[in-house]
Design an enzyme around this catalytic site. Structure first.
Site, short mmCIF file in Angstrom:
data_model
loop_
_atom_site.label_atom_id
_atom_site.label_comp_id
_atom_site.label_asym_id
_atom_site.label_seq_id
_atom_site.Cartn_x
_atom_site.Cartn_y
_atom_site.Cartn_z
N GLU A 1 42.04 18.24 3.59
CA GLU A 1 40.92 19.03 3.06
C GLU A 1 41.13 20.52 3.30
O GLU A 1 40.69 21.36 2.50
CB GLU A 1 39.60 18.57 3.70
CG GLU A 1 39.27 17.10 3.47
CD GLU A 1 39.27 16.70 2.00
OE1 GLU A 1 39.02 17.57 1.14
OE2 GLU A 1 39.53 15.51 1.70
N HIS B 1 42.98 21.99 0.39
CA HIS B 1 42.06 22.30 -0.73
C HIS B 1 41.27 23.58 -0.43
O HIS B 1 41.14 24.46 -1.28
CB HIS B 1 41.06 21.16 -0.93
CG HIS B 1 41.66 19.89 -1.45
ND1 HIS B 1 42.53 19.86 -2.52
CD2 HIS B 1 41.49 18.59 -1.06
CE1 HIS B 1 42.87 18.60 -2.77
NE2 HIS B 1 42.26 17.82 -1.89
#
Length: 381
Positions: free
Chosen positions: A33, A36
């Site tokens: 994550e 991202h």
């Protein structure tokens, strides 16, 4: 006794699985994550939430950019939510996107160029691969890389090695033209080559000899009693002092070795999946969260370095899985963006909705199948 074993003893055994599992999964999910998140920020996308886990929030805080960082109740993944997303799977909220002001459109994910959106989505799996390389490299730098030469010690009666004409003392130099530098290199080739004809070059007392071997598929138990179906030749390695060495590595050599180790995991995973479709491999080796928790607990008893190695392997696996072209996964989003780049406009809202529903069905079926395998594995182990 390691700290994980102590926790297991204290918690009646459960903590000995849960704590290592959460340690491994949290690191892998966080870096996925984070990939991202960092590229989204770099591309000027507003991130509204960064969550480790799903479901109700346990604890969290807001940073100065308006991102809600939180730890959620179900620790089986995580997500980064951007402005313009309908949900945690980054399904676009077209109604909200159309109603945005000009200022909101500038930082909205859905209004960014397709190249920026693709970069943000691809950053998650890429972060997983980078994490794996760094972990492998760190282990090689700190603990060194122990290798055993590919020298044959004993040969099993009735084995593929005996049929091929191997002799004790043979040093394997190459298989199908690829150089073999260690016994582990040989095992890696042989394990995925059951039933295939291999041309093996060996050094026999200074003379090079070519042998033809066909590895046999066998069920092999690992150090924790788990069964694996692998191709084997039926030979054991030489444990003579001159055949065992520990190589210390500097940063560049360690990074190179880490990249090679990461590529091996990718190659082995793709070979296994291809083997399932070709009928050479059984799908019952696919595991889900229960199997990961079990393996994490087992590996933790071998020490922290072994648990780090498992973390790297899992990071590669999750990065690779997310690149599969299944809607809802990162690879599915990248597929949509590729179509958009070719057509010059995105797919219709209806087409995207149907795609996401199909993707959800596939992901749920895979989860159910993997969990069924996990339960069956526990019942028979």
């Amino acid at each position: 006794m390691s700290v994980f074993e102590q926790l297991g003893a204290f918690g009646g055994g459960a903590a000995g699985y849960i704590v290592p599992f959460l340690f491994v999964l949290t690191i892998v999910v966080f870096f996925h994550e984070l990939g991202h998140f960092l590229v989204a920020r770099w591309c000027g996308v507003k991130v509204t939430a960064f969550s480790i886990g799903f479901g109700p929030e346990i604890v969290g805080f807001n940073d100065r950019y308006g991102t809600r960082w939180k730890l959620s109740a179900i620790p089986l993944g995580g997500y980064v939510k951007f402005l313009g997303d309908e949900n945690a799977a980054s399904v676009p909220d077209h109604e909200a996107a159309n109603a945005m002001s000009e200022e909101e459109r500038k930082v909205s994910f859905v209004h960014k160029p397709v190249s920026s959106r693709a970069a943000v989505v691809a950053a998650g799996p890429i972060a997983n691969f980078i994490l794996a390389i760094l972990i492998f490299a760190g282990v090689f730098m700190i603990a060194g890389k122990q290798t055993t030469t590919a020298r044959v010690d004993a040969i099993q009666d009735g084995s593929a090695a005996q049929a091929a004409g191997f002799k004790s003392g043979d040093l394997v130099l190459s298989i199908n033209g690829s150089k073999i530098a260690s016994f582990a290199d040989m095992q890696r080739v042989v394990s995925i080559s059951a039933g295939e004809k291999l041309t093996v070059e060996v050094d026999r007392g200074g003379e090079k000899v070519l042998l033809t071997a066909v590895p046999q598929m066998r069920e092999v138990k690992d150090n924790f009693g788990n069964l694996h179906r692998l191709g084997v030749l039926g030979i054991s390695r030489s444990m003579a002092p001159g055949d065992i060495r520990t190589e210390t590595m500097g940063p560049l050599a360690a990074l190179s070795a880490g990249a090679q180790e990461t590529w091996f995991v990718v190659d082995r995973t793709l070979s296994y999946i291809g083997g399932i479709f070709a009928g050479r491999e059984s799908a019952d080796q696919l595991g889900g969260p229960i199997r990961i928790a079990q393996v994490s607990g087992q590996v933790a008893t071998a020490g922290f370095v072994a648990l780090l190695h498992l973390t790297a392997v899992l990071s590669v696996s999750i990065g690779l899985l997310n690149l599969f072209p299944i809607p809802l996964l990162d690879g599915g989003h990248l597929l949509f963006y590729a179509v958009e780049a070719i057509r010059g406009r995105p797919l219709s809202e209806r087409a995207q909705e149907v795609g996401f529903r199909i993707g959800l069905a596939i992901v749920l079926m895979l989860m159910i199948f993997a969990t069924f395998n996990d339960i069956l594995h526990l019942a028979t182990s």
